[in-house]
Each structure stands twice: as C-alpha cells, then as structure tokens.
Motif scaffolding. Structure first.
Motif, mmCIF file in Angstrom:
data_model
loop_
_atom_site.group_PDB
_atom_site.id
_atom_site.type_symbol
_atom_site.label_atom_id
_atom_site.label_comp_id
_atom_site.label_asym_id
_atom_site.label_seq_id
_atom_site.Cartn_x
_atom_site.Cartn_y
_atom_site.Cartn_z
ATOM 1 N N HIS A 171 29.965 53.606 40.773
ATOM 2 C CA HIS A 171 31.086 54.610 41.238
ATOM 3 C C HIS A 171 31.997 54.906 39.729
ATOM 4 O O HIS A 171 32.885 55.629 39.678
ATOM 5 N N GLY A 172 31.353 54.496 38.429
ATOM 6 C CA GLY A 172 32.038 55.024 37.295
ATOM 7 C C GLY A 172 33.342 54.321 37.166
ATOM 8 O O GLY A 172 34.143 54.926 36.425
ATOM 9 N N LEU A 173 33.641 53.164 37.552
ATOM 10 C CA LEU A 173 35.273 52.756 37.744
ATOM 11 C C LEU A 173 35.561 52.108 36.339
ATOM 12 O O LEU A 173 34.691 51.131 36.012
ATOM 13 N N SER A 174 36.592 52.013 35.875
ATOM 14 C CA SER A 174 37.116 51.200 34.989
ATOM 15 C C SER A 174 37.569 49.751 35.620
ATOM 16 O O SER A 174 38.583 50.079 36.483
ATOM 17 N N GLY A 175 37.160 48.955 35.460
ATOM 18 C CA GLY A 175 37.715 47.680 36.022
ATOM 19 C C GLY A 175 36.952 46.398 35.710
ATOM 20 O O GLY A 175 35.758 46.411 35.265
ATOM 21 N N ARG A 176 37.293 45.014 36.156
ATOM 22 C CA ARG A 176 36.572 43.808 35.927
ATOM 23 C C ARG A 176 36.788 43.070 37.098
ATOM 24 O O ARG A 176 37.668 43.086 37.838
ATOM 25 N N TYR A 177 35.865 42.299 37.203
ATOM 26 C CA TYR A 177 35.622 41.047 38.246
ATOM 27 C C TYR A 177 35.107 40.061 37.623
ATOM 28 O O TYR A 177 33.954 39.907 37.128
ATOM 29 N N ASP A 178 35.960 38.999 37.649
ATOM 30 C CA ASP A 178 35.383 37.833 36.930
ATOM 31 C C ASP A 178 35.461 36.481 38.011
ATOM 32 O O ASP A 178 36.069 36.467 38.930
ATOM 33 N N LYS A 179 34.726 35.372 37.488
ATOM 34 C CA LYS A 179 34.855 34.146 37.956
ATOM 35 C C LYS A 179 35.824 33.585 37.434
ATOM 36 O O LYS A 179 36.222 33.297 36.176
ATOM 37 N N LEU A 180 36.587 32.869 38.179
ATOM 38 C CA LEU A 180 37.765 32.121 37.890
ATOM 39 C C LEU A 180 37.986 30.648 38.410
ATOM 40 O O LEU A 180 38.223 30.734 39.524
ATOM 41 N N PRO A 181 37.151 29.792 37.331
ATOM 42 C CA PRO A 181 37.394 28.488 38.230
ATOM 43 C C PRO A 181 38.842 27.837 38.339
ATOM 44 O O PRO A 181 39.474 27.720 37.187
ATOM 45 N N VAL A 182 39.168 27.351 39.187
ATOM 46 C CA VAL A 182 40.345 26.976 39.495
ATOM 47 C C VAL A 182 40.347 25.422 40.282
ATOM 48 O O VAL A 182 40.136 25.540 41.420
ATOM 49 N N PRO A 183 40.645 24.345 39.657
ATOM 50 C CA PRO A 183 40.554 22.993 40.236
ATOM 51 C C PRO A 183 41.882 23.003 41.243
ATOM 52 O O PRO A 183 43.047 23.744 41.093
ATOM 53 N N PRO A 184 41.600 22.212 42.336
ATOM 54 C CA PRO A 184 42.624 22.165 43.492
ATOM 55 C C PRO A 184 44.042 21.725 42.745
ATOM 56 O O PRO A 184 45.091 22.532 43.409
ATOM 57 N N GLU A 185 44.260 21.112 41.677
ATOM 58 C CA GLU A 185 45.381 20.530 41.338
ATOM 59 C C GLU A 185 46.138 21.860 40.562
ATOM 60 O O GLU A 185 47.190 21.931 40.369
ATOM 61 N N ASP A 186 45.461 22.832 40.194
ATOM 62 C CA ASP A 186 45.879 24.162 39.783
ATOM 63 C C ASP A 186 46.217 25.373 40.522
ATOM 64 O O ASP A 186 46.632 26.266 40.316
ATOM 65 N N LEU A 187 45.800 25.156 41.825
ATOM 66 C CA LEU A 187 46.155 26.425 42.789
ATOM 67 C C LEU A 187 47.226 26.798 42.900
ATOM 68 O O LEU A 187 47.477 28.041 42.928
ATOM 69 N N ALA A 188 48.342 25.971 42.815
ATOM 70 C CA ALA A 188 49.779 26.541 43.081
ATOM 71 C C ALA A 188 50.266 27.187 42.016
ATOM 72 O O ALA A 188 50.786 28.470 42.108
ATOM 73 N N ALA A 189 49.806 26.818 40.744
ATOM 74 C CA ALA A 189 50.216 27.448 39.635
ATOM 75 C C ALA A 189 49.475 28.758 39.393
ATOM 76 O O ALA A 189 50.029 29.954 38.867
ATOM 77 N N PHE A 190 48.394 28.938 39.880
ATOM 78 C CA PHE A 190 47.482 30.060 39.854
ATOM 79 C C PHE A 190 48.208 31.144 40.906
ATOM 80 O O PHE A 190 48.006 32.246 40.084
ATOM 81 N N MET A 191 48.379 30.687 41.960
ATOM 82 C CA MET A 191 48.887 31.580 43.092
ATOM 83 C C MET A 191 50.111 32.224 42.610
ATOM 84 O O MET A 191 50.570 33.259 42.650
ATOM 85 N N ALA A 192 51.008 31.407 42.009
ATOM 86 C CA ALA A 192 52.355 31.968 41.457
ATOM 87 C C ALA A 192 52.072 32.785 40.471
ATOM 88 O O ALA A 192 52.965 33.922 40.137
ATOM 89 N N ASP A 193 51.137 32.657 39.292
ATOM 90 C CA ASP A 193 50.917 33.384 38.305
ATOM 91 C C ASP A 193 50.429 34.816 38.788
ATOM 92 O O ASP A 193 50.246 35.962 38.088
ATOM 93 N N LEU A 194 49.403 34.876 39.885
ATOM 94 C CA LEU A 194 48.538 35.993 40.221
ATOM 95 C C LEU A 194 49.326 37.303 40.269
ATOM 96 O O LEU A 194 49.104 38.311 39.454
#
Length: 284
Positions: free
Chosen positions: A37-60
């Motif tokens: 579709h000629g879109l500017s964008g990115r889609y990445d693999k984001l490895p998040v261990p369980p102990e980091d999930l809370a911080a990741f969700m807060a930062d998202l």
C-alpha cells in the motif's frame, strides 16, 4: 529493557511482543501490506520477558509513533490488567492478541483470533463451510481452542465436541461456555468424529518438533471439513490423511493472515486483503 528503540520514532509503528518472539511471521505479514500500500511505517519483533511486561505496557503510550502491538505467548492473558478497554469477544475468550493505543493514550485490547479462524474457513474451505453442516469436533482446550469455541458458538454451530488430553480442562470450558459444549474423553476422540461437519486441531500435536497426532479418521464423514491451526508444517499429517480420504481441508496459515487484518487497519488506516501473493511472502 522495554523492547523500544528511538530510531524513526515519528513514523507509524507497530510490532509483536512475546517471549520468545523470533519465530513470529507477523513482521512478514504486516511488512508485505505496508509495502503493498506504499505506506510509511514499521512493524518490529519486540522480545519482552515476563518480568518486563509491566514496564513495557507503561511505556507503550509514551512512545512517539507507536500505534499498537500484537501479543503472543506468554502475554495474551498477562496483558489484560494493563488495558483500559477490552472488547466483548476478547473478554469471553479471556485473552488479547491485538492492542491499540487510543488518541488519549489509553490501551484498547481485542482478540482477532476468532475472526481470523472464521475468515480462513470462509475463504479457504473448498465449497465453503456452514455451521449447519453439523457438530464440530475440537481437539485441545488451550487459548487457541477458547478463541475457536467462541467463533463457532457465535457462528451458530449446534454442538462442539471438545476433546483434550486432560479431561478436566474440557469440562471446565463446557461449564464456562454452556450446553452446546460436549466434552469427551481423549480415548474416545476417534468415535467423537462420527457425524461431525468440522474437525479442528488446536493442539501442538503434529507441529514440527512435537509428537504426532494419533487420531483415526474412520468415523469422520467424507464431507467434513478438516482444519489444523498448525502452519509448520503447512500440511500436517492430519491434513494429508484427511485429503487422501477425500475430506476438504484448510491449513493453519489462513487464520494467522486473517487475524492480522483488523490490527493493521486500526494502526495504519488501510483495510488489507489476504491474497496468494501474501501467503507466498509469509511462507518465504
């Protein structure tokens, strides 16, 4: 570690979180659509261990350009407490696989696995599939089975024969989802196929590196549709044996492809299509 980086923050971004996440084909899926579709964008693999999930969700919500994420094992249930809204289908399934960052920074969760499953049957079943074809036999009682049970119930399937190696899990799902769920012993799985209009394997049995699925198909009507949600290998032993006896079959890749459509549209503003070219790109 949160899984974020600062490169290209201003362009629309999405990704998939899990632990591990290296195996995910979602970047190929969304990357194909972005390019198509000629879109500017990115889609990445984001490895998040369980102990980091809370911080990741807060930062998202704070990350510039981040529109949302897909969620895979082991975070589909664990992510729920961090969401401001969860759609009714995801609430019934008890898990999310798609999260969208709302304009106000709140997080909305949905589960598109049920949608993806039904869309794959509609698109890929030779001659189509109708819930009126008869009872469905579902192997497994994990998270994927929960999504497929909700999909089949909402589609109007009259009876779902639920077969799991641990009978207590099948019984628990029957108690939760109601009288149309008929649990049976794993030892009776072959007999439970009699008169079925659909057979779905949601277990890991038959997946590359896993034990084989030991299931006699003698009692399965030749008209019954057979689906295996495993897509590695694309044609499992179950599908090969079903095809050889004349049953119509649907492989597991379609569910993966179709479940990605609602998230891509929410994040990047375009409704994508599932095409043969997309299948080839994701399998490559």
């Amino acid at each position: 570690m949160t899984g974020f980086d600062t490169e290209d923050d201003i362009i629309p971004r999405a990704g998939v979180i899990g632990w591990p996440v290296d195996h995910s084909r979602s970047p190929k899926l969304h990357g194909f659509w972005l390019q198509q579709h000629g879109l500017s964008g990115r889609y990445d693999k984001l490895p998040v261990p369980p102990e980091d999930l809370a911080a990741f969700m807060a930062d998202l919500p704070k990350e510039p350009g981040f529109r949302g994420i897909n969620v895979t094992i082991p975070h589909k249930v664990a992510a729920l407490p961090y969401l401001a809204q969860v759609d009714p289908v995801a609430q019934r399934i008890g898990a999310v696989n798609t999260i969208t960052v709302q304009p106000d920074g709140s997080l909305h969760g949905s589960n598109t696995d049920a949608f993806g499953f039904l869309e794959s049957l509609k698109a890929d079943a030779p001659g189509g599939w109708s819930p009126a074809a008869g009872p469905a036999a579902v192997l497994g009682a994990g998270g994927a089975a929960r999504a497929i049970i909700v999909a089949l119930l909402d589609a109007g399937t009259p009876e779902i024969r639920l077969l799991n190696r641990s009978r207590d899990k099948a019984d628990a799902l029957a108690a939760e989802f109601g009288s149309r769920i008929a649990p049976a012993d794993w030892e009776a799985r072959a007999e439970a196929l009699g008169g079925a209009g659909l057979l779905v394997n949601t277990t890991s049995l038959g997946m590359a590196g896993q034990p084989p699925l030991d299931l006699a198909l003698d009692d399965l009507p030749a008209t019954a549709l057979v689906n295996d949600i495993v897509y590695s290998p694309l044609e499992t032993d179950l599908l090969a044996r079903a095809r050889a006896r004349g049953n119509p079959v649907v492989d597991g890749l379609g569910m993966l492809l179709h479940q990605g459509r609602p998230g891509f549209e929410a994040w990047f503003g375009v409704a994508p299509a599932v095409t043969p070219e997309l299948r080839a790109a994701v399998l490559a």
